[in-house]
Motif scaffolding. Structure first.
Motif, PDB file in Angstrom:
ATOM      1  N   GLN A 151       0.849  -1.194   0.000  1.00 25.37           N
ATOM      2  CA  GLN A 151       0.000   0.000   0.000  1.00 25.37           C
ATOM      3  C   GLN A 151       0.879   1.236   0.000  1.00 25.37           C
ATOM      4  O   GLN A 151       1.861   1.326   0.733  1.00 25.37           O
ATOM      5  CB  GLN A 151      -0.911   0.006   1.233  1.00 25.37           C
ATOM      6  CG  GLN A 151      -1.910   1.159   1.252  1.00 25.37           C
ATOM      7  CD  GLN A 151      -2.792   1.123   2.489  1.00 25.37           C
ATOM      8  OE1 GLN A 151      -2.409   0.592   3.527  1.00 25.37           O
ATOM      9  NE2 GLN A 151      -3.986   1.678   2.388  1.00 25.37           N
ATOM     10  N   ARG A 152       0.535   2.193  -0.844  1.00 21.55           N
ATOM     11  CA  ARG A 152       1.253   3.465  -0.856  1.00 21.55           C
ATOM     12  C   ARG A 152       0.826   4.310   0.340  1.00 21.55           C
ATOM     13  O   ARG A 152      -0.263   4.116   0.907  1.00 21.55           O
ATOM     14  CB  ARG A 152       0.989   4.221  -2.158  1.00 21.55           C
ATOM     15  CG  ARG A 152      -0.450   4.622  -2.340  1.00 21.55           C
ATOM     16  CD  ARG A 152      -0.656   5.424  -3.618  1.00 21.55           C
ATOM     17  NE  ARG A 152      -0.378   4.654  -4.809  1.00 21.55           N
ATOM     18  CZ  ARG A 152      -1.283   3.948  -5.477  1.00 21.55           C
ATOM     19  NH1 ARG A 152      -2.539   3.897  -5.033  1.00 21.55           N
ATOM     20  NH2 ARG A 152      -0.964   3.290  -6.550  1.00 21.55           N
ATOM     21  N   MET A 153       1.670   5.237   0.721  1.00 17.23           N
ATOM     22  CA  MET A 153       1.355   6.144   1.818  1.00 17.23           C
ATOM     23  C   MET A 153       0.144   6.999   1.447  1.00 17.23           C
ATOM     24  O   MET A 153      -0.002   7.436   0.294  1.00 17.23           O
ATOM     25  CB  MET A 153       2.563   7.044   2.110  1.00 17.23           C
ATOM     26  CG  MET A 153       2.354   8.036   3.223  1.00 17.23           C
ATOM     27  SD  MET A 153       3.859   8.997   3.527  1.00 17.23           S
ATOM     28  CE  MET A 153       3.257  10.204   4.711  1.00 17.23           C
ATOM     29  N   ASP A 154      -0.731   7.232   2.411  1.00 14.78           N
ATOM     30  CA  ASP A 154      -1.890   8.086   2.170  1.00 14.78           C
ATOM     31  C   ASP A 154      -1.448   9.434   1.626  1.00 14.78           C
ATOM     32  O   ASP A 154      -0.503  10.046   2.132  1.00 14.78           O
ATOM     33  CB  ASP A 154      -2.676   8.298   3.464  1.00 14.78           C
ATOM     34  CG  ASP A 154      -3.456   7.065   3.888  1.00 14.78           C
ATOM     35  OD1 ASP A 154      -3.606   6.148   3.060  1.00 14.78           O
ATOM     36  OD2 ASP A 154      -3.905   7.019   5.054  1.00 14.78           O
ATOM     37  N   CYS A 159       3.893   4.412  -5.078  1.00 11.26           N
ATOM     38  CA  CYS A 159       4.442   3.698  -3.926  1.00 11.26           C
ATOM     39  C   CYS A 159       5.948   3.631  -4.038  1.00 11.26           C
ATOM     40  O   CYS A 159       6.486   3.249  -5.087  1.00 11.26           O
ATOM     41  CB  CYS A 159       3.856   2.293  -3.849  1.00 11.26           C
ATOM     42  SG  CYS A 159       4.383   1.362  -2.387  1.00 11.26           S
ATOM     43  N   GLY A 160       6.641   3.987  -2.983  1.00 10.66           N
ATOM     44  CA  GLY A 160       8.092   3.960  -2.959  1.00 10.66           C
ATOM     45  C   GLY A 160       8.682   2.615  -2.563  1.00 10.66           C
ATOM     46  O   GLY A 160       9.904   2.483  -2.478  1.00 10.66           O
ATOM     47  N   ASP A 161       7.844   1.623  -2.314  1.00 10.53           N
ATOM     48  CA  ASP A 161       8.290   0.253  -2.079  1.00 10.53           C
ATOM     49  C   ASP A 161       8.179  -0.539  -3.380  1.00 10.53           C
ATOM     50  O   ASP A 161       7.483  -0.143  -4.317  1.00 10.53           O
ATOM     51  CB  ASP A 161       7.418  -0.446  -1.038  1.00 10.53           C
ATOM     52  CG  ASP A 161       7.687   0.022   0.381  1.00 10.53           C
ATOM     53  OD1 ASP A 161       8.550   0.892   0.567  1.00 10.53           O
ATOM     54  OD2 ASP A 161       7.017  -0.493   1.296  1.00 10.53           O
ATOM     55  N   GLY A 162       8.836  -1.684  -3.412  1.00  7.88           N
ATOM     56  CA  GLY A 162       8.677  -2.591  -4.534  1.00  7.88           C
ATOM     57  C   GLY A 162       8.931  -4.018  -4.108  1.00  7.88           C
ATOM     58  O   GLY A 162       9.598  -4.273  -3.106  1.00  7.88           O
ATOM     59  N   TRP A 163       8.374  -4.945  -4.852  1.00  5.63           N
ATOM     60  CA  TRP A 163       8.669  -6.364  -4.625  1.00  5.63           C
ATOM     61  C   TRP A 163       8.639  -7.083  -5.965  1.00  5.63           C
ATOM     62  O   TRP A 163       7.989  -6.633  -6.917  1.00  5.63           O
ATOM     63  CB  TRP A 163       7.713  -7.029  -3.630  1.00  5.63           C
ATOM     64  CG  TRP A 163       6.286  -7.172  -4.077  1.00  5.63           C
ATOM     65  CD1 TRP A 163       5.261  -6.288  -3.882  1.00  5.63           C
ATOM     66  CD2 TRP A 163       5.719  -8.274  -4.815  1.00  5.63           C
ATOM     67  NE1 TRP A 163       4.101  -6.761  -4.431  1.00  5.63           N
ATOM     68  CE2 TRP A 163       4.351  -7.976  -5.010  1.00  5.63           C
ATOM     69  CE3 TRP A 163       6.231  -9.468  -5.307  1.00  5.63           C
ATOM     70  CZ2 TRP A 163       3.485  -8.834  -5.689  1.00  5.63           C
ATOM     71  CZ3 TRP A 163       5.383 -10.326  -5.989  1.00  5.63           C
ATOM     72  CH2 TRP A 163       4.022 -10.004  -6.166  1.00  5.63           C
ATOM     73  N   ALA A 164       9.368  -8.178  -6.034  1.00  2.25           N
ATOM     74  CA  ALA A 164       9.399  -8.960  -7.266  1.00  2.25           C
ATOM     75  C   ALA A 164       9.660 -10.414  -6.913  1.00  2.25           C
ATOM     76  O   ALA A 164      10.297 -10.727  -5.908  1.00  2.25           O
ATOM     77  CB  ALA A 164      10.461  -8.439  -8.225  1.00  2.25           C
ATOM     78  N   TYR A 287       9.392  -7.714   4.990  1.00  2.00           N
ATOM     79  CA  TYR A 287       8.537  -6.532   5.003  1.00  2.00           C
ATOM     80  C   TYR A 287       9.353  -5.257   5.175  1.00  2.00           C
ATOM     81  O   TYR A 287      10.426  -5.250   5.778  1.00  2.00           O
ATOM     82  CB  TYR A 287       7.469  -6.635   6.099  1.00  2.00           C
ATOM     83  CG  TYR A 287       7.979  -6.957   7.489  1.00  2.00           C
ATOM     84  CD1 TYR A 287       8.241  -5.949   8.410  1.00  2.00           C
ATOM     85  CD2 TYR A 287       8.184  -8.279   7.880  1.00  2.00           C
ATOM     86  CE1 TYR A 287       8.691  -6.247   9.687  1.00  2.00           C
ATOM     87  CE2 TYR A 287       8.635  -8.587   9.146  1.00  2.00           C
ATOM     88  CZ  TYR A 287       8.892  -7.563  10.048  1.00  2.00           C
ATOM     89  OH  TYR A 287       9.345  -7.854  11.310  1.00  2.00           O
ATOM     90  N   SER A 288       8.807  -4.177   4.633  1.00  2.88           N
ATOM     91  CA  SER A 288       9.438  -2.864   4.753  1.00  2.88           C
ATOM     92  C   SER A 288       9.087  -2.248   6.096  1.00  2.88           C
ATOM     93  O   SER A 288       8.254  -2.768   6.847  1.00  2.88           O
ATOM     94  CB  SER A 288       8.978  -1.956   3.609  1.00  2.88           C
ATOM     95  OG  SER A 288       7.598  -1.649   3.737  1.00  2.88           O
ATOM     96  N   ASP A 289       9.726  -1.101   6.403  1.00  2.00           N
ATOM     97  CA  ASP A 289       9.504  -0.520   7.728  1.00  2.00           C
ATOM     98  C   ASP A 289       8.191   0.241   7.839  1.00  2.00           C
ATOM     99  O   ASP A 289       7.923   0.864   8.864  1.00  2.00           O
ATOM    100  CB  ASP A 289      10.690   0.357   8.154  1.00  2.00           C
ATOM    101  CG  ASP A 289      10.810   1.633   7.340  1.00  2.00           C
ATOM    102  OD1 ASP A 289      10.167   1.738   6.269  1.00  2.00           O
ATOM    103  OD2 ASP A 289      11.550   2.540   7.761  1.00  2.00           O
ATOM    104  N   GLY A 290       7.348   0.160   6.814  1.00  2.00           N
ATOM    105  CA  GLY A 290       5.977   0.633   6.972  1.00  2.00           C
ATOM    106  C   GLY A 290       5.156  -0.278   7.851  1.00  2.00           C
ATOM    107  O   GLY A 290       4.045   0.079   8.263  1.00  2.00           O
ATOM    108  N   ASP A 325       4.797   4.132   3.045  1.00  2.00           N
ATOM    109  CA  ASP A 325       4.539   3.001   2.167  1.00  2.00           C
ATOM    110  C   ASP A 325       4.776   1.716   2.963  1.00  2.00           C
ATOM    111  O   ASP A 325       5.615   1.680   3.871  1.00  2.00           O
ATOM    112  CB  ASP A 325       5.504   3.029   0.973  1.00  2.00           C
ATOM    113  CG  ASP A 325       5.453   4.327   0.191  1.00  2.00           C
ATOM    114  OD1 ASP A 325       4.340   4.794  -0.098  1.00  2.00           O
ATOM    115  OD2 ASP A 325       6.533   4.861  -0.126  1.00  2.00           O
ATOM    116  N   VAL A 326       4.062   0.659   2.600  1.00  4.74           N
ATOM    117  CA  VAL A 326       4.241  -0.600   3.333  1.00  4.74           C
ATOM    118  C   VAL A 326       4.144  -1.767   2.362  1.00  4.74           C
ATOM    119  O   VAL A 326       3.294  -1.780   1.464  1.00  4.74           O
ATOM    120  CB  VAL A 326       3.201  -0.743   4.469  1.00  4.74           C
ATOM    121  CG1 VAL A 326       1.776  -0.686   3.942  1.00  4.74           C
ATOM    122  CG2 VAL A 326       3.444  -2.023   5.259  1.00  4.74           C
ATOM    123  N   THR A 327       5.034  -2.733   2.528  1.00  2.76           N
ATOM    124  CA  THR A 327       5.014  -3.964   1.745  1.00  2.76           C
ATOM    125  C   THR A 327       5.235  -5.143   2.678  1.00  2.76           C
ATOM    126  O   THR A 327       6.144  -5.106   3.514  1.00  2.76           O
ATOM    127  CB  THR A 327       6.111  -3.968   0.670  1.00  2.76           C
ATOM    128  OG1 THR A 327       5.882  -2.899  -0.248  1.00  2.76           O
ATOM    129  CG2 THR A 327       6.123  -5.291  -0.101  1.00  2.76           C
TER     130      THR A 327
END
Length: 337
Positions: A151-154, A159-164, A287-290, A325-327
């Motif tokens: 989820q992108r930051m409100d 979104c500044g996170d990514g995953w693959a 997971y990211s620090d979100g 942002d959170v992943t």
């Protein structure tokens, strides 16, 4: 089988009134079209989404529908997940048609079970997460046992996170990256990492991290972690720089996955890989620090055995900081990729 897939933010539709049910259905149908579903299979997606969203409204009063495009063995699929903080329920009681906690005919979850190719859930006094996955006709066994919620930051449009995720034969490669900060500059940094990953996903992880470091130079940089799982050997190699957190979960134990300090693309020493010879049967979570890191799987008995798609949605529900942002990525490390 070989595939490479870059994730995107989960489509999250609030379910607070009847109009939310229709909105969730429309979003899910569009994702089904994007996945190449025909009219019949898109209809299955619409039915499942409507049933799950309606259940949220009837039994929990409010919640969310999480909708995502999925990679699978030979076909793309659609995942729809109902997330709420209602009173919870017992799965064994609710699946048979005719059972209801809300005075209705009680056909919803039974119908979902018949229409979905994969279904799983977790429910307790804190609420429920009910996940269903659908694939086009003839691809009912396409599912890969992973989950990702992003989820992108409100207030942000990107979104500044990514995953693959990449799979080649008996090797699985996973990337989670968090561009520094948020917004377009963070998204640019994360994109540089994911684009490098898809071209070199099966390079040795330390070398792959070095290639991402070079690609992210000139951006604001970020944190990244790479996990390689060798299916036949049941072994995991993990390399991380920055504040991507990782853990290996079993039903009764957990083991943290260490990352090195630094900023990929800006300043980072050559990281040391960490090898885990006995990873088979465990659940990999990154997971990211979100996401708040102070969660404990012991507070959720049996969670490690649930489908990873349920795990990521639940952790997002209960531990999303709400200001970044959170992943959350999870994968069952089994005998089959």
């Amino acid at each position: 089988m070989e595939l490479t897939f870059i994730g995107s933010p989960t489509r999250i539709v609030p379910i607070e009134e009847a109009t939310g049910v229709g909105q969730a259905r429309r979003v899910a149908q569009q994702v089904a079209v994007d996945a190449g579903f025909d009219e019949t299979d898109s209809g299955r997606v619409a039915l499942v989404t409507t049933e799950l969203a309606t259940n949220v409204l009837k039994h929990a009063a409010r919640g969310e529908m999480h909708i995502a495009l999925l990679p699978g063995h030979g076909a793309q699929g659609v995942e729809v997940t109902a997330v709420d903080r209602g009173p919870g329920f017992n799965l064994a009681d609710c699946l048979p048609d005719g059972y209801s906690t809300g005075g209705t005919r009680g056909e919803g979850l039974g119908s979902v079970t018949r229409q979905a190719d994969v279904m799983d859930m977790y429910a307790d006094s804190r609420g429920a997460v009910v996940m269903a996955r659908m694939y086009p006709k003839g691809h009912g066994k396409a599912d890969i046992r992973f989950g990702a919620t992003q989820q992108r930051m409100d207030g942000e449009s990107v979104c500044g996170d990514g995953w693959a995720l990449a799979v080649r034969g008996n090797l699985v490669s996973v990337l989670v990256v968090d561009g520094l900060g948020h917004g377009h500059a963070a998204e640019e940094a994360a994109r540089a990492a994911t684009e490098t990953f898809v071209t070199r996903a099966f390079d040795e992880p330390v070398a792959l991290m070095a290639a991402m470091h070079d690609a992210m130079a000139g951006t604001r940089g970020g944190a990244a972690a790479i996990a390689h799982y060798a299916v036949e050997q049941g072994s995991l190699r993990y390399v991380g720089i920055g504040n991507i957190a990782g853990t290996l979960l079993a039903l009764d134990t957990s083991r943290g996955l260490a990352s090195h300090p630094g900023i990929v693309g800006v300043q980072a020493r050559r990281p040391q890989p960490f090898d885990f010879a006995e990873a088979r049967g465990k659940l990999l979570v990154m997971y990211s620090d979100g996401l708040i890191s102070r969660w404990n799987a012991r507070d959720y008995p049996g969670l490690a055995s649930r489908h990873p798609g349920v795990v990521t949605a639940l952790l997002h529900r209960d531990f999303n900081r709400g200001r970044d942002d959170v992943t959350v990525f999870a994968m069952a490390l089994g005998a089959n990729a």
